[in-house]
Scaffold this active site. Structure first.
Site, PDB file in Angstrom:
ATOM      1  N   SER A 142      47.070  41.079  45.440  1.00 40.86           N
ATOM      2  CA  SER A 142      47.353  42.440  45.908  1.00 40.86           C
ATOM      3  C   SER A 142      48.458  42.344  46.954  1.00 40.86           C
ATOM      4  O   SER A 142      48.668  41.269  47.539  1.00 40.86           O
ATOM      5  CB  SER A 142      46.085  43.009  46.562  1.00 40.86           C
ATOM      6  OG  SER A 142      46.358  44.192  47.281  1.00 40.86           O
ATOM      7  N   TYR A 155      38.394  42.924  51.882  1.00 39.39           N
ATOM      8  CA  TYR A 155      39.360  42.879  50.773  1.00 39.39           C
ATOM      9  C   TYR A 155      40.622  42.118  51.189  1.00 39.39           C
ATOM     10  O   TYR A 155      41.102  41.235  50.471  1.00 39.39           O
ATOM     11  CB  TYR A 155      39.706  44.315  50.368  1.00 39.39           C
ATOM     12  CG  TYR A 155      40.554  44.449  49.121  1.00 39.39           C
ATOM     13  CD1 TYR A 155      39.958  44.495  47.863  1.00 39.39           C
ATOM     14  CD2 TYR A 155      41.937  44.563  49.197  1.00 39.39           C
ATOM     15  CE1 TYR A 155      40.721  44.642  46.709  1.00 39.39           C
ATOM     16  CE2 TYR A 155      42.710  44.707  48.054  1.00 39.39           C
ATOM     17  CZ  TYR A 155      42.105  44.755  46.821  1.00 39.39           C
ATOM     18  OH  TYR A 155      42.869  44.895  45.679  1.00 39.39           O
TER      19      TYR A 155
HETATM   20  P1  NAD Z   1      38.794  48.419  37.947  1.00 41.98           P
HETATM   21  O1  NAD Z   1      37.711  48.877  38.885  1.00 41.98           O
HETATM   22  O2  NAD Z   1      39.466  49.409  37.068  1.00 41.98           O
HETATM   23  O3  NAD Z   1      38.219  47.247  37.014  1.00 41.98           O
HETATM   24  C1  NAD Z   1      37.455  46.227  37.553  1.00 41.98           C
HETATM   25  C2  NAD Z   1      36.937  45.338  36.424  1.00 41.98           C
HETATM   26  O4  NAD Z   1      36.159  44.293  37.026  1.00 41.98           O
HETATM   27  C3  NAD Z   1      36.017  46.047  35.438  1.00 41.98           C
HETATM   28  O5  NAD Z   1      36.210  45.486  34.147  1.00 41.98           O
HETATM   29  C4  NAD Z   1      34.611  45.692  35.940  1.00 41.98           C
HETATM   30  O6  NAD Z   1      33.619  45.687  34.914  1.00 41.98           O
HETATM   31  C5  NAD Z   1      34.874  44.275  36.429  1.00 41.98           C
HETATM   32  N1  NAD Z   1      33.896  43.845  37.421  1.00 41.98           N
HETATM   33  C6  NAD Z   1      33.571  44.473  38.585  1.00 41.98           C
HETATM   34  N2  NAD Z   1      32.630  43.764  39.215  1.00 41.98           N
HETATM   35  C7  NAD Z   1      32.374  42.671  38.457  1.00 41.98           C
HETATM   36  C8  NAD Z   1      31.497  41.562  38.567  1.00 41.98           C
HETATM   37  N3  NAD Z   1      30.667  41.431  39.610  1.00 41.98           N
HETATM   38  N4  NAD Z   1      31.500  40.612  37.585  1.00 41.98           N
HETATM   39  C9  NAD Z   1      32.301  40.754  36.511  1.00 41.98           C
HETATM   40  N5  NAD Z   1      33.170  41.767  36.354  1.00 41.98           N
HETATM   41  C10 NAD Z   1      33.199  42.721  37.311  1.00 41.98           C
HETATM   42  O7  NAD Z   1      39.825  47.634  38.861  1.00 41.98           O
HETATM   43  P2  NAD Z   1      41.442  47.484  38.832  1.00 41.98           P
HETATM   44  O8  NAD Z   1      42.011  48.521  39.714  1.00 41.98           O
HETATM   45  O9  NAD Z   1      41.952  47.340  37.460  1.00 41.98           O
HETATM   46  O10 NAD Z   1      41.580  46.132  39.644  1.00 41.98           O
HETATM   47  C11 NAD Z   1      41.670  44.877  39.003  1.00 41.98           C
HETATM   48  C12 NAD Z   1      42.167  43.849  40.009  1.00 41.98           C
HETATM   49  O11 NAD Z   1      43.436  44.252  40.509  1.00 41.98           O
HETATM   50  C13 NAD Z   1      41.247  43.691  41.232  1.00 41.98           C
HETATM   51  O12 NAD Z   1      41.160  42.324  41.596  1.00 41.98           O
HETATM   52  C14 NAD Z   1      41.974  44.478  42.309  1.00 41.98           C
HETATM   53  O13 NAD Z   1      41.695  44.005  43.599  1.00 41.98           O
HETATM   54  C15 NAD Z   1      43.429  44.203  41.916  1.00 41.98           C
HETATM   55  N6  NAD Z   1      44.366  45.192  42.450  1.00 41.98           N
HETATM   56  C16 NAD Z   1      44.236  46.510  42.100  1.00 41.98           C
HETATM   57  C17 NAD Z   1      45.140  47.415  42.640  1.00 41.98           C
HETATM   58  C18 NAD Z   1      45.060  48.864  42.316  1.00 41.98           C
HETATM   59  O14 NAD Z   1      45.739  49.640  42.978  1.00 41.98           O
HETATM   60  N7  NAD Z   1      44.274  49.270  41.329  1.00 41.98           N
HETATM   61  C19 NAD Z   1      46.156  46.993  43.506  1.00 41.98           C
HETATM   62  C20 NAD Z   1      46.246  45.657  43.823  1.00 41.98           C
HETATM   63  C21 NAD Z   1      45.344  44.766  43.285  1.00 41.98           C
END
Ligand code: NAD
Length: 260
Positions: A142, A155
């Site tokens: 991130s 986080y």
């Molecule tokens: P999301 O909430 O849409 O998806 C999360 C996924 O992780 C889902 O498939 C969920 O089932 C799975 N998950 C959650 N807890 C779990 C567990 N305990 N065991 C197994 N699977 C689990 O999230 P996203 O926004 O697509 O984020 C994905 C990654 O990208 C994360 O690591 C997040 O920190 C990072 N990220 C997101 C953003 C953003 O703005 N969305 C920005 C920077 C980084």
């Protein structure tokens, strides 16, 4: 065993992980999908991606906060495909609160999922990659692996740690054809972002509209959410042979956020 490459994408039932899993499937490879949903819920997705990939697609609902469940997941990948060539550590969660009110269990959960899970998956995946003298590990970090924002202590700490793991492992496997990189997105419009808006509004005493405009996009100089497709395209490049010299990096895709 199959001649196709095999990719494991954690947290691939939603958001960024789902986008990356779909794109890798379209490249023609075996896939291990993972998320918290039941196998029945994911069956339509699994069959769609299997048809797209021409390989075999399996799903595991391993909860990545549990090291034993991760070991089982990695063993299933090894038994089914011989191991994984591409590992995308994507599953993650967020919680927003001032430090003094931050629940202990949320801190522990975020550390387990956003940091320790990647240690356990890498530990299991690396021997196979070294043996093949080829591998790709992509840690979805991130902008918060590089800079902080208030009220996101767990986080930000976990994502900074994930970048440390990325750099360390990159050095350890650099001579074995294995690259290890962190993708550092700014805000991407996914369920994870949508869900944190009400808590951020509460913590800051703002409306949800003000949070989107003055907190989330305030950090991104281009005033645009990064898209899942843009993150996916970057991940595909890091998986390519052209990216062989890119390793140990924090690759920003954040509309200029970390240029501040
Ligand atoms: P999301 O909430 O849409 O998806 C999360 C996924 O992780 C889902 O498939 C969920 O089932 C799975 N998950 C959650 N807890 C779990 C567990 N305990 N065991 C197994 N699977 C689990 O999230 P996203 O926004 O697509 O984020 C994905 C990654 O990208 C994360 O690591 C997040 O920190 C990072 N990220 C997101 C953003 C953003 O703005 N969305 C920005 C920077 C980084």
């Amino acid at each position: 065993m199959s001649d196709l490459k095999t990719a494991l994408v954690t947290g691939s039932t939603s958001g960024i992980g789902l986008g990356i899993a779909e794109a890798l499937a379209a490249k023609g490879m075996n896939l291990v999908l993972n998320g918290l949903e039941s196998a029945d819920e994911i069956e339509p997705l699994r069959t769609r991606l299997e048809a797209l990939s021409g390989g075999k697609v399996i799903y595991s609902s391993a909860n990545l906060m549990d090291p034993a469940a991760i070991r089982e997941l990695m063993q299933t990948a090894a038994d089914t495909f011989g191991g994984v060539d591409i590992l995308v550590n994507n599953a993650g969660m967020q919680f927003v609160s001032p430090v003094e009110d931050f629940p202990d269990d949320k801190w522990e959960a975020i550390m387990s999922l956003n940091l320790s899970a990647a240690f356990y998956t890498c530990k299991a995946a690396v021997p196979f990659m070294k043996q093949k003298q080829w591998g790709r590990i992509i840690n979805i970090a991130s902008a918060h692996a590089l800079v902080a924002s208030p009220f996101k202590s767990a986080y930000v700490a976990a994502k900074h740690g994930l970048l440390g793991l990325t750099k360390t492992l990159a050095l350890e496997v650099a001579e074995q054809g294995v690259t290890v990189n962190a993708i550092c997105p700014g805000y991407v419009w996914t369920p994870l972002v949508e869900k944190q808006i009400p808590d951020t509004a509460k913590a800051r005493g703002m409306t949800e509209e003000e949070v989107i405009k003055d907190v989330l996009l305030a950090a991104q100089p281009n005033k645009q959410f990064t898209t899942i497709e843009q993150v996916t395209a970057l991940a595909l490049f890091l998986c390519s042979d052209d990216a062989q010299s890119m390793t140990g990096g924090a690759v920003s895709i954040d509309g200029g956020w970390t240029a501040h």
